[in-house]
Write an enzyme that holds these catalytic residues in place. Structure first.
Site, mmCIF file in Angstrom:
data_model
loop_
_atom_site.group_PDB
_atom_site.id
_atom_site.type_symbol
_atom_site.label_atom_id
_atom_site.label_comp_id
_atom_site.label_asym_id
_atom_site.label_seq_id
_atom_site.Cartn_x
_atom_site.Cartn_y
_atom_site.Cartn_z
ATOM 1 N N LYS A 49 0.830 -1.206 0.000
ATOM 2 C CA LYS A 49 0.000 0.000 0.000
ATOM 3 C C LYS A 49 0.870 1.264 0.000
ATOM 4 O O LYS A 49 2.057 1.189 0.320
ATOM 5 C CB LYS A 49 -0.919 -0.039 1.223
ATOM 6 C CG LYS A 49 -0.165 -0.144 2.522
ATOM 7 C CD LYS A 49 -0.985 -0.822 3.607
ATOM 8 C CE LYS A 49 -0.234 -0.724 4.929
ATOM 9 N NZ LYS A 49 -0.847 -1.507 5.992
ATOM 10 N N TYR A 259 14.049 30.131 10.671
ATOM 11 C CA TYR A 259 12.758 30.602 11.192
ATOM 12 C C TYR A 259 12.724 30.533 12.707
ATOM 13 O O TYR A 259 13.152 29.533 13.298
ATOM 14 C CB TYR A 259 11.615 29.755 10.634
ATOM 15 C CG TYR A 259 11.278 30.034 9.193
ATOM 16 C CD1 TYR A 259 10.799 31.292 8.803
ATOM 17 C CD2 TYR A 259 11.399 29.050 8.222
ATOM 18 C CE1 TYR A 259 10.475 31.543 7.478
ATOM 19 C CE2 TYR A 259 11.078 29.302 6.895
ATOM 20 C CZ TYR A 259 10.620 30.553 6.532
ATOM 21 O OH TYR A 259 10.294 30.798 5.228
HETATM 22 C C1 PLP Z 1 -0.007 -2.376 6.526
HETATM 23 C C2 PLP Z 1 -0.556 -3.691 6.895
HETATM 24 C C3 PLP Z 1 0.286 -4.805 7.003
HETATM 25 C C4 PLP Z 1 1.789 -4.702 6.969
HETATM 26 O O1 PLP Z 1 2.224 -4.233 8.229
HETATM 27 P P1 PLP Z 1 3.765 -4.019 8.579
HETATM 28 O O2 PLP Z 1 3.745 -3.634 10.017
HETATM 29 O O3 PLP Z 1 4.241 -2.912 7.714
HETATM 30 O O4 PLP Z 1 4.468 -5.289 8.315
HETATM 31 C C5 PLP Z 1 -0.304 -6.039 7.230
HETATM 32 N N1 PLP Z 1 -1.653 -6.153 7.361
HETATM 33 C C6 PLP Z 1 -2.477 -5.096 7.301
HETATM 34 C C7 PLP Z 1 -3.941 -5.293 7.470
HETATM 35 C C8 PLP Z 1 -1.964 -3.831 7.071
HETATM 36 O O5 PLP Z 1 -2.783 -2.777 7.024
#
Ligand code: PLP
Length: 376
Positions: A49, A259
Site C-alpha cells: 500500500k 525561522y
Molecule cells: C499495513 C498492513 C500490514 C503490513 O504491516 P507491517 O507492520 O508494515 O508489516 C499487514 N496487514 C495489514 C492489514 C496492514 O494494514
C-alpha cells in the site's frame, strides 16, 4: 485538471534535484527471502500500500514478483487498479474502500475485497457476483477495521477465500494484547477451516511461528524498517538519501539561524544549507537544537565524509541547515552531497529524531527526489 504528479526527473536528471534517493532492490529481495525463511510453512505475501511504502509500486512489486511473491495487499481500490497493470496474474487484496459506487472497479481489475463489517458483507452479497472471492477481516482487538467476533455467527455460512486479522501491538512482543488476539484468531480459524488464515504483519513474523498461520503479510520489514521497537533490526536497509549543499555560510558567534531564530551560535560557526526540507518528507519535527519543537526532540543529523553533522535550527519547506564547523574551512563545498539516510542513519534513526516511526519517514519520502533503483 490540476497536475499533482511528481516532478519529471527525466528532464534534467539528478543534478537538477535537491535530493537523490537510491532504492536497493536486491535488499528488498533479500528481505523477502529472509521473512519467507522465517515462516517456511506459510505463504509470504507483501503489503505494498501507499506505493510500496513510498518506495515506488512498480519497481518494488516487480522485484517481489521475481522472488515468487504472488499475493499483494493494498489499501484502496485505486491502488489495486494500478497494481493490476504491473502483476496481471497475482492475487490482489484490497484492505478497505468497498463502496456501493465502486464494485465494478473490483470486478474490472479482478481485485479481491477485504470485507470489514456486516455492511460490507451485505454490499458484496448484493452486488458482487456469486462465487467471486473475498476475504473477511475479523477484529480481534485492534478496534479499527473488521467484523466483531460476535458478528461471525451471522455470517458462518459464508465461504471466504481468506480470514485475516491485524495485531495492534506486535511491535511490543510482551504486550498482553498479542496473546489475546492470537487466541481470538484461533477461534476464527476454527469457524472458517477452509479459508486461508492470515494474522502476521512484519512484527508478527518476527515474533515467532505461533503467529504465522497460512499466509503472512509483511510490509515495513521488506523495506528495511525495524518492526519490533525493542529488538535490533535484522533487515537490510533499502534506501539511501542524499541532499545537495546549495550554500556554505559562515556565521558569527551570537547570531541565530532560520525561522524563529531558535538556534543561537555560541561560537563562530560554518553551516551547510541543503536543498531538502519538510516538503520532501524531511520532517520539520526533526528540527535541530535551539528551541525544540517537542520537549523530547533530539534533532536530525546527516553525514559528510563519515562525520556526523547535526541539523541546526528549524527545518524549512525546501531547506535544512547542518552545522559543519567540525570540518576545516573549505573542506566542504557548495554542490557536494550530504547523506541523510543510509546503512548508518536508518529510517528508524531519523524517525526517532522526529518523534515518529520509520513507516512515516518512508511514506513521506518526497516527490521531488531524483530516484534511482539499483540491483534490480
Ligand atoms: C499495513 C498492513 C500490514 C503490513 O504491516 P507491517 O507492520 O508494515 O508489516 C499487514 N496487514 C495489514 C492489514 C496492514 O494494514
Amino acid at each position: 485538471m490540476t497536475d499533482f504528479s511528481p516532478v519529471d526527473m527525466t528532464l534534467d536528471g539528478a543534478e537538477a534535484a535537491g535530493g537523490r534517493l537510491t532504492v536497493d532492490l536486491s535488499a528488498i529481495a533479500r528481505n523477502y527471502q529472509y521473512l519467507a525463511g522465517l515462516a517456511p510453512t506459510a505463504e509470504t505475501a507483501a503489503a505494498v500500500k501507499a506505493g510500496a511504502y513510498g518506495l515506488g509500486l512498480k519497481p518494488v512489486v516487480t522485484v517481489l514478483s521475481n522472488c515468487g511473491c504472488r499475493t499483494f495487499f493494498v489499501a484502496l481500490p485505486q491502488e489495486g487498479a494500478e497494481l493490476r497493470r504491473i502483476v496481471p496474474h497475482a492475487e490482489i487484496f484490497v484492505l478497505a474502500g468497498l463502496a456501493p459506487g465502486n464494485i465494478d472497479l473490483f470486478l474490472r481489475d479482478n481485485l479481491t475485497p477485504v470485507l470489514n463489517s456486516l455492511t460490507d458483507v451485505a454490499l458484496w452479497a448484493e452486488a458482487g457476483p456469486a462465487n467471486a472471492p473475498f476475504a473477511l477481516h475479523v477484529d480481534t482487538g485492534m478496534n479499527r477495521l473488521g467484523l466483531a467476533v460476535e458478528d461471525l455467527a451471522s455470517v458462518s455460512q459464508l465461504k471466504p477465500r481468506m480470514v485475516l486479522s491485524h495485531f495492534a501491538c506486535a511491535d511490543e512482543p510482551d504486550h498482553p494484547l498479542n496473546n489475546q488476539q492470537l487466541a481470538a484468531f484461533r477461534e476464527v480459524q476454527i469457524l472458517f477451516p477452509d479459508a486461508v488464515a492470515s494474522l502476521a504483519n512484519s512484527a508478527g513474523i518476527l515474533n515467532g511461528s505461533d503467529c504465522h498461520f497460512d499466509l503472512t503479510r509483511p510490509g515495513i520489514a521488506l523495506y528495511g524498517g525495524g518492526a519490533i521497537s525493542s529488538a535490533s533490526n535484522p533487515m537490510l536497509p533499502v534506501v539511501k538519501l542524499e541532499g545537495q549543499i546549495v550554500q556554505i555560510r559562515h556565521i558569527k558567534q551570537g547570531r541565530s539561524i532560520g525561522y524563529g531564530a531558535t538556534h543561537k551560535f555560541s561560537n563562530n560557526a560554518r553551516v551547510a544549507i541543503v536543498a531538502v526540507g519538510y516538503a520532501d518528507g524531511y520532517l520539520r519535527a526533526a528540527s535541530g537544537s535551539g528551541t525544540p519543537l517537542r520537549p523530547s526532540s533530539k534533532g536530525g543529523y546527516g553525514k559528510i565524509k563519515d562525520t556526523r553533522v547535526p541539523v541546526v535550527g528549524r527545518i524549512s519547506m525546501d531547506l535544512t541547515a547542518f552545522d559543519i564547523t567540525a570540518f576545516p574551512d573549505n573542506a566542504v563545498c557548495q554542490g557536494e552531497w550530504i547523506t541523510l539516510l543510509d546503512n548508518e542513519i536508518t529510517v528508524d534513526d531519523l524517525a526517532q529524531c522526529a518523534g515518529t516511526i520509520g513507516y512515516e519517514i518512508l511514506t513521506s519520502l518526497g516527490r521531488r527526489y531524483a530516484r534511482t533503483y539499483i540491483n534490480g
